[in-house]
Design a protein around this motif. Structure first.
Motif, PDB file in Angstrom:
ATOM      1  N   ASP A 120       0.821  -1.212   0.000  1.00  0.00           N
ATOM      2  CA  ASP A 120       0.000   0.000   0.000  1.00  0.00           C
ATOM      3  C   ASP A 120       0.853   1.260   0.000  1.00  0.00           C
ATOM      4  N   GLU A 121       2.015   1.178   0.624  1.00  0.00           N
ATOM      5  CA  GLU A 121       2.990   2.272   0.605  1.00  0.00           C
ATOM      6  C   GLU A 121       4.385   1.665   0.548  1.00  0.00           C
ATOM      7  N   VAL A 122       5.284   2.328  -0.158  1.00  0.00           N
ATOM      8  CA  VAL A 122       6.699   1.926  -0.207  1.00  0.00           C
ATOM      9  C   VAL A 122       7.530   3.183   0.013  1.00  0.00           C
ATOM     10  N   ASP A 123       8.424   3.172   1.013  1.00  0.00           N
ATOM     11  CA  ASP A 123       9.270   4.353   1.207  1.00  0.00           C
ATOM     12  C   ASP A 123      10.619   4.161   0.515  1.00  0.00           C
ATOM     13  N   LEU A 128       7.589  -0.908   4.009  1.00  0.00           N
ATOM     14  CA  LEU A 128       6.270  -1.009   3.394  1.00  0.00           C
ATOM     15  C   LEU A 128       5.156  -0.830   4.403  1.00  0.00           C
ATOM     16  N   VAL A 129       4.012  -0.361   3.915  1.00  0.00           N
ATOM     17  CA  VAL A 129       2.746  -0.571   4.626  1.00  0.00           C
ATOM     18  C   VAL A 129       1.963  -1.562   3.800  1.00  0.00           C
ATOM     19  N   SER A 156       1.760   5.046  -7.751  1.00  0.00           N
ATOM     20  CA  SER A 156       0.931   5.746  -6.746  1.00  0.00           C
ATOM     21  C   SER A 156       1.253   5.298  -5.325  1.00  0.00           C
ATOM     22  N   LYS A 157       1.966   4.174  -5.181  1.00  0.00           N
ATOM     23  CA  LYS A 157       2.246   3.639  -3.848  1.00  0.00           C
ATOM     24  C   LYS A 157       3.548   4.191  -3.235  1.00  0.00           C
TER      25      LYS A 157
END
Ligand SMILES: O=C[C@H](O)[C@H](O)[C@H](O)COP(=O)(O)O
Length: 250
Positions: A120-123, A128-129, A156-157
């Motif tokens: 859902d998210e990658v920094d 990750l989330v 978008s992630k």
């Protein structure tokens, strides 16, 4: 494993154009790639890491579904053999079984060669989330047991810091609870420890320092980031360019 890249499917509203490998990659059709197209591209790129004989962690979600589908097709075509999948959710298990992918579990295979999953998210440090699709605990167990963890996302992630999306941080408890952060999460390990100390918490959706490769599909092309090797490969419209970068630049 080097597999031929599947046809790229570009969509524009209701119309789809297929760009096969025989066609010129330097002049793709003048259509806009949808988020679904990007998810498919990232997923197909990750499947190129799958080799015959591997034990593969099969993630969960709409991006991973494209990868599972592709693995199933390569098995059916005989291009992959002796693959064993370890699924991270009932949904993925059902999809894999329908495609004829042999499945097993962590008891039988405590170490996996590779896992492929969305996020859902990658920094920028590959943290990750995960879990906003409802799967989290089995994903963390499976992906914590693999030698390589390839994360597949569309652009978008990508976030500067986890929590930047402002969306809930999934935390698995009984019953399910979403935990919101008022701002981006600073110290991930501190946040992790704090959440895990809350009574009733089973696991949270931060996957800290677990991913080894991130495949990011954007309208400009596919970006492959390998954490340990410290380099980034850009695949822009089929043209491969590898730039050596320090890991700290990733
Ligand atoms: O719970 C779901 C998983 O962690 C998914 O991998 C994550 O939510 C990304 O899902 P999607 O590929 O559908 O955006």
């Amino acid at each position: 494993m080097e597999i031929s890249f599947p046809p790229l499917i570009f969509s524009n509203g209701d119309s789809f154009a297929v760009l096969s490998k025989e066609m010129s990659l330097s002049s793709p059709p003048n259509v806009v790639l949808t988020q679904e197209d990007l998810k498919r591209l990232a997923a197909y790129k990750a499947v190129a890491f799958v080799e015959s004989g591997m034990v593969i962690g099969l993630g969960t979600g709409s991006t991973t579904a494209f990868a599972v589908e592709q693995i199933g097709q390569l098995l059916q075509q005989g291009k992959l053999k002796n693959i064993v999948g370890i699924s991270t959710s009932k949904k993925t298990q059902e999809q894999a079984l329908a495609l004829g992918i042999p499945l097993s579990d962590l008891n039988t295979y405590p170490v996996l060669d590779l896992a492929i999953d969305g996020a859902d998210e990658v920094d920028s440090k590959f943290n990750l989330v995960k879990g906003r699709g409802g799967s989290l605990l089995r994903e963390k167990m499976v992906e914590g047991a693999c030698l390589k963890f390839v994360v597949i996302v569309d652009e978008s992630k990508i976030v500067e810091n986890l929590g930047a999306s402002g969306l809930p941080m999934p935390v698995e408890i009984v019953p399910f609870l979403d935990l919101y952060f008022e701002k981006e999460i600073g110290d991930l390990n501190f946040a992790s420890d704090s959440i895990l100390r809350i009574a009733g918490v089973v696991e949270h959706g931060m996957f800290i320092d677990m991913a080894t490769t991130v495949v990011i599909a954007s309208v400009a092309g596919i970006i492959l980031k390998h954490k340990l090797e410290g380099h980034v490969c850009f695949l822009v419209k089929g043209e491969k360019r590898c730039d050596l970068l320090e890991t700290s630049h990733l």
